[in-house]
Design an enzyme around this catalytic site. Sequence first.
Site, PDB file in Angstrom:
ATOM      1  N   CYS A 132       0.274  -1.462   0.207  1.00 35.54           N
ATOM      2  CA  CYS A 132       0.049   0.077  -0.349  1.00 35.54           C
ATOM      3  C   CYS A 132       0.791   1.245   0.241  1.00 35.54           C
ATOM      4  O   CYS A 132       1.833   1.553   1.186  1.00 35.54           O
ATOM      5  CB  CYS A 132      -0.748   0.168   0.915  1.00 35.54           C
ATOM      6  SG  CYS A 132      -2.145  -1.254   1.540  1.00 35.54           S
TER       7      CYS A 132
ATOM      8  N   ARG B 137       3.856  -0.138  -5.036  1.00 36.72           N
ATOM      9  CA  ARG B 137       4.183  -0.787  -2.890  1.00 36.72           C
ATOM     10  C   ARG B 137       2.030  -1.623  -3.137  1.00 36.72           C
ATOM     11  O   ARG B 137       2.473  -2.763  -2.450  1.00 36.72           O
ATOM     12  CB  ARG B 137       3.706   0.205  -2.416  1.00 36.72           C
ATOM     13  CG  ARG B 137       5.025   0.691  -2.201  1.00 36.72           C
ATOM     14  CD  ARG B 137       4.952   1.886  -0.998  1.00 36.72           C
ATOM     15  NE  ARG B 137       4.545   1.056  -0.355  1.00 36.72           N
ATOM     16  CZ  ARG B 137       4.850   1.372   0.872  1.00 36.72           C
ATOM     17  NH1 ARG B 137       6.520   1.706   0.931  1.00 36.72           N
ATOM     18  NH2 ARG B 137       5.636   0.930   1.570  1.00 36.72           N
TER      19      ARG B 137
ATOM     20  N   TRP C  12      -2.329  -2.984  -1.926  1.00 37.42           N
ATOM     21  CA  TRP C  12      -1.558  -4.585  -1.815  1.00 37.42           C
ATOM     22  C   TRP C  12      -2.855  -4.611  -0.463  1.00 37.42           C
ATOM     23  O   TRP C  12      -2.519  -4.537   0.274  1.00 37.42           O
ATOM     24  CB  TRP C  12      -0.584  -4.707  -1.406  1.00 37.42           C
ATOM     25  CG  TRP C  12       0.038  -5.982  -1.909  1.00 37.42           C
ATOM     26  CD1 TRP C  12       0.675  -6.713  -2.672  1.00 37.42           C
ATOM     27  CD2 TRP C  12      -0.276  -6.501  -0.748  1.00 37.42           C
ATOM     28  NE1 TRP C  12       0.629  -8.168  -2.487  1.00 37.42           N
ATOM     29  CE2 TRP C  12       0.664  -7.974  -1.268  1.00 37.42           C
ATOM     30  CE3 TRP C  12      -0.373  -7.262   0.458  1.00 37.42           C
ATOM     31  CZ2 TRP C  12       0.536  -9.128  -0.776  1.00 37.42           C
ATOM     32  CZ3 TRP C  12      -0.466  -8.355   1.483  1.00 37.42           C
ATOM     33  CH2 TRP C  12       0.474  -9.570   1.253  1.00 37.42           C
TER      34      TRP C  12
ATOM     35  N   ASN D 298      -1.761   1.864   5.570  1.00 37.49           N
ATOM     36  CA  ASN D 298      -0.641   1.483   4.970  1.00 37.49           C
ATOM     37  C   ASN D 298      -1.204   0.511   6.212  1.00 37.49           C
ATOM     38  O   ASN D 298      -0.251   0.372   6.966  1.00 37.49           O
ATOM     39  CB  ASN D 298      -0.126   2.063   4.421  1.00 37.49           C
ATOM     40  CG  ASN D 298       1.228   0.997   3.900  1.00 37.49           C
ATOM     41  OD1 ASN D 298       1.058  -0.354   4.070  1.00 37.49           O
ATOM     42  ND2 ASN D 298       2.581   1.482   4.060  1.00 37.49           N
ATOM     43  N   GLY D 299      -1.393  -0.857   6.130  1.00 38.65           N
ATOM     44  CA  GLY D 299      -0.544  -1.866   7.503  1.00 38.65           C
ATOM     45  C   GLY D 299      -2.157  -2.802   7.641  1.00 38.65           C
ATOM     46  O   GLY D 299      -3.259  -2.688   6.584  1.00 38.65           O
TER      47      GLY D 299
ATOM     48  N   GLU E   9      17.309 -18.650  -6.168  1.00 40.19           N
ATOM     49  CA  GLU E   9      16.722 -16.502  -6.406  1.00 40.19           C
ATOM     50  C   GLU E   9      16.749 -16.874  -8.168  1.00 40.19           C
ATOM     51  O   GLU E   9      15.254 -16.628  -8.654  1.00 40.19           O
ATOM     52  CB  GLU E   9      17.966 -16.349  -6.316  1.00 40.19           C
ATOM     53  CG  GLU E   9      18.019 -14.607  -7.294  1.00 40.19           C
ATOM     54  CD  GLU E   9      17.396 -14.335  -5.959  1.00 40.19           C
ATOM     55  OE1 GLU E   9      16.500 -14.667  -5.114  1.00 40.19           O
ATOM     56  OE2 GLU E   9      16.815 -12.611  -6.487  1.00 40.19           O
TER      57      GLU E   9
ATOM     58  N   LYS F  26      13.281 -15.812  -9.156  1.00 37.84           N
ATOM     59  CA  LYS F  26      12.515 -14.471 -10.298  1.00 37.84           C
ATOM     60  C   LYS F  26      11.415 -15.297 -11.148  1.00 37.84           C
ATOM     61  O   LYS F  26      10.966 -14.583 -11.595  1.00 37.84           O
ATOM     62  CB  LYS F  26      14.305 -13.806 -11.077  1.00 37.84           C
ATOM     63  CG  LYS F  26      14.888 -13.159 -10.472  1.00 37.84           C
ATOM     64  CD  LYS F  26      14.556 -11.697  -9.917  1.00 37.84           C
ATOM     65  CE  LYS F  26      13.970 -11.543  -7.807  1.00 37.84           C
ATOM     66  NZ  LYS F  26      14.323 -11.787  -7.029  1.00 37.84           N
TER      67      LYS F  26
ATOM     68  N   GLU G 183       7.931 -15.766 -10.730  1.00 41.08           N
ATOM     69  CA  GLU G 183       7.232 -14.390  -9.123  1.00 41.08           C
ATOM     70  C   GLU G 183       6.660 -13.791 -10.569  1.00 41.08           C
ATOM     71  O   GLU G 183       6.087 -12.950 -10.646  1.00 41.08           O
ATOM     72  CB  GLU G 183       8.720 -13.127  -8.951  1.00 41.08           C
ATOM     73  CG  GLU G 183       8.721 -13.618  -7.376  1.00 41.08           C
ATOM     74  CD  GLU G 183       9.843 -12.574  -6.978  1.00 41.08           C
ATOM     75  OE1 GLU G 183       9.652 -11.588  -6.034  1.00 41.08           O
ATOM     76  OE2 GLU G 183      10.578 -12.292  -7.940  1.00 41.08           O
TER      77      GLU G 183
ATOM     78  N   HIS H 116      16.808 -36.272  -5.059  1.00 43.78           N
ATOM     79  CA  HIS H 116      15.558 -37.077  -3.845  1.00 43.78           C
ATOM     80  C   HIS H 116      14.647 -36.723  -4.284  1.00 43.78           C
ATOM     81  O   HIS H 116      14.212 -35.753  -2.967  1.00 43.78           O
ATOM     82  CB  HIS H 116      16.513 -36.433  -2.256  1.00 43.78           C
ATOM     83  CG  HIS H 116      18.066 -37.471  -2.353  1.00 43.78           C
ATOM     84  ND1 HIS H 116      18.034 -38.493  -1.715  1.00 43.78           N
ATOM     85  CD2 HIS H 116      19.032 -36.748  -2.063  1.00 43.78           C
ATOM     86  CE1 HIS H 116      19.642 -38.576  -1.765  1.00 43.78           C
ATOM     87  NE2 HIS H 116      19.921 -37.386  -1.783  1.00 43.78           N
TER      88      HIS H 116
ATOM     89  N   LYS I 232       6.314  -4.781  -3.259  1.00 43.62           N
ATOM     90  CA  LYS I 232       7.511  -4.528  -3.037  1.00 43.62           C
ATOM     91  C   LYS I 232       8.628  -4.658  -2.318  1.00 43.62           C
ATOM     92  O   LYS I 232       9.206  -5.296  -1.603  1.00 43.62           O
ATOM     93  CB  LYS I 232       8.125  -3.236  -3.472  1.00 43.62           C
ATOM     94  CG  LYS I 232       9.738  -2.493  -3.444  1.00 43.62           C
ATOM     95  CD  LYS I 232      10.404  -3.485  -5.135  1.00 43.62           C
ATOM     96  CE  LYS I 232      11.463  -3.620  -4.827  1.00 43.62           C
ATOM     97  NZ  LYS I 232      12.293  -4.246  -5.004  1.00 43.62           N
TER      98      LYS I 232
END
Length: 617
Positions: free
Chosen positions: A2, A27, A75, A101-102, A490, A494, A497, A513, A612
Site C-alpha cells: 500500500c 507498493r 495491496w 497502509n498496514g 534466486e 525470479k 515471481e 532425492h 515490493k
Amino acid sequence: MCGIAGYIGYRNAYPIILNGLYRLEYRGYDSAGIVLFDGDTINVLKTKGKVSELEALFEADNAQKGKIGFGHTRWATHGVPNHVNSHPHVSQSGELVIVHNGIIENYDTIKKELTKRGYEFHSDTDTEVLINLIEEIKRKEKCKLGKAVQLALNEVVGAYAIAVFDKTKPDELVVARLGSPLAVGVGKDNKEFFIASDASPFIEYTKDAIYLEDDHMAIIKVGRDINIRKLTDDTLVEASIQELKLNLEQIEKGGYEHFMLKEIHEQPNAITDTFRGRLLANEGLVRVSGIDDHIERFLNANRIIMIGCGTSWHAGLVGEYLFEELARVPVEVEYGSEFRYRNPIITEKDVVIAISQSGETADTLAAIKLAKSKGAFVYGICNVVGSSIARETHSGSYTHAGPEIGVASTKAFTTQITMLTLIALRLGKANGSISNSDFNKFLHQIEVIPEKVNSLLKLDEQIKKISTIYKDATNFLYLGRGFNFPVALEGALKLKEISYIHAEGYPAAEMKHGPIALIDENMPIVVIATNNGHYDKIVSNIQEIKARKGKIIAVVTEGDEIVKELADHIIEIPATEEALTPLLTTIPLQLLSYHIAVMRGCNVDQPRNLAKSVTVE
Ligand code: G6P
C-alpha cells in the site's frame, strides 16, 4: 504494501497525488483511490485495478478540484480487491476520511463494539473500522481530530501509516505511523506539505523531508510548523528535517521498457557504489565503518545469524558460504517470519545481520526486535536510507544501490552480496582466517566484477533466444551447488515471481532425492556449472539430467568444453574466484526470467499479488 500520497497547500492537489500514486504503485496495485476536498464537498473516487484506471475515472467525472487531499494504492490484506474495499474510507457521518497502509489486528473486536453503537460497515476492511473508531471517540470525547486519532490509535493493535482528513477542520491533515513508513515533504515557508509512503512523490517540489518515527503522529497545517507528537503520551517532538538525496532520474525508467530491466543494467554501477570507499585494493584494506566501530562484538561472536525474507534471505544464504569460507565464523540463516515465532535461543554473544532492501519488511523488523531483546548485537544491511530496519539496528551498512522499483529484486541482491563479501573479508582479515595474499587477490577480483557484469549484460540477445524456446514451459528446475545453490533458489524465485511459471531451486545433488522424477523431454533445467567448486560433481548431475532427456541450460565459465558437449544451451560467465561467482551467475538468470515474462505478456514490474515491501506479517 500500500502506498499513500497526499497534499495540502496552494496548488491543485490532484496531479500531485495522482503522479505520486503512479510512483508508489510498486507498493501495491490491486486498487486505488483519491479523496479531494474542494472547499465544500469531499470527493472520493476509487476503483479496483491500477492507478491508470483511477485516472480514467477522475477524467470522466471531472472531479479533479481541491487543494487538499490524499490517495492510496492498495495491496489487499483485509477483503478482496474491489470498489468498496478500496481506500479512502469515509466515516459514517461522511465527515472523516482515511487512507491506511498496514493492518489492524483487533479490528474485529472494535467492529463488534461499534456495531452495537449503531455503526454500519460497508467494506470488509480494518480501515473502515479505524475511521469509525476515530469518529466515535471524537464524538464521545468532544475533542479535535488530532486527539481522537491519538486516542483511537492507543486502542488498536497492529501496524499502520495513516492520513486522516476532517471536513469540519478543512485546513489540516493528521498523519501517524507505527511500523509502516510515512514521509512528510515540507514546502517553502510551510506554504505546502506533501505526505507519502516514500519521498518519491514529492521530490520535484521539495528536498526537505521529515520521516515520521514509529508511535508518532503529526498535525499538518499550512503556514504553521509541523506539530509532531508521541502517540503514547502526547508529548511534543522536535521535527528533524532531512535533505533528500533522491533525484527524478533515479525513479524514472530512463529509456528502458521496464524498471526491472533498468535495474538489471544498473548493477555494474550499483555494485561499484556498494564497494566505493570501502574496498581499497591498492592499500590492501577493507573499511566498513559500521563493522570497524564494533569489531570486538563481531570477533567475540559465538555465531552470526543472518535474517531476511525473499531475495534478501537468498543473499543471507550466500552470506553463509562467504562468512564460513572467508572468515571461518559459524553462520545460521533464518527467515524473519520463522525466527520471530520460534522462541529461538539467542544470547548476548550472538550477532545478527538483518538484510533488507526496503528496510521495512515487517517480519525482519520483528525478528530484529526479538534478537535485541535477548541482548544480541544487530547489524543491518539495507538499501533504503533512514528505513525502519536501518534505524532499529545497532549498526549497519547501506548498499547504496539506488531506488529499486521493479517488484522483482535484482540490483538489491547483487549489492547485498557485495556488502556481505566485504564484511566477510574484513572479519577474515581481523581474525586471521584469510592470508594476506588471498585477501589482496579478492580485493582485486572484486574491483573488476562490475566490468564482468557489464560483459554479461551484453549476452542479452543470446538469452532472449533461449527465452523464446522455453517461454511456454510450465515448470523449470534450477540447480546449483555451494555458493551457487542460493543463486539457483534466486533464479527460480525470479522466474516464478514475474512469469508465473512454476520453478524450483535445488542443490544439484538433491535432485536425486525427488526432483529427478519430474525430468522428461519437456523440462527445462537451468544448471549453474562454473568450473570452480564442485565442477566434477555438477557435470555428473548434468549427465543424469541428460540421460532423462531434460533440456539443459547451463551457466558455465568461459572456455568450458565439457558441459558444452552435454548442455542444450550454454551461457558463459567470465572466470573469477568461486566465492564471487554468485555476483556473475545471477545476471543471466535475471535476464532469462525477464525475457520469458515479457514474452508471456506479464506485467514485469508489477507482478500479480506481490508487493515490493511487505509491511504486514
Ligand atoms: C517482498 C519483495 C521481494 C523481497 C522481499 C524482502 O516479498 O517482493 O522482492 O525480496 O519482500 O524485502 P526486503 O525489502 O526486506 O529485502
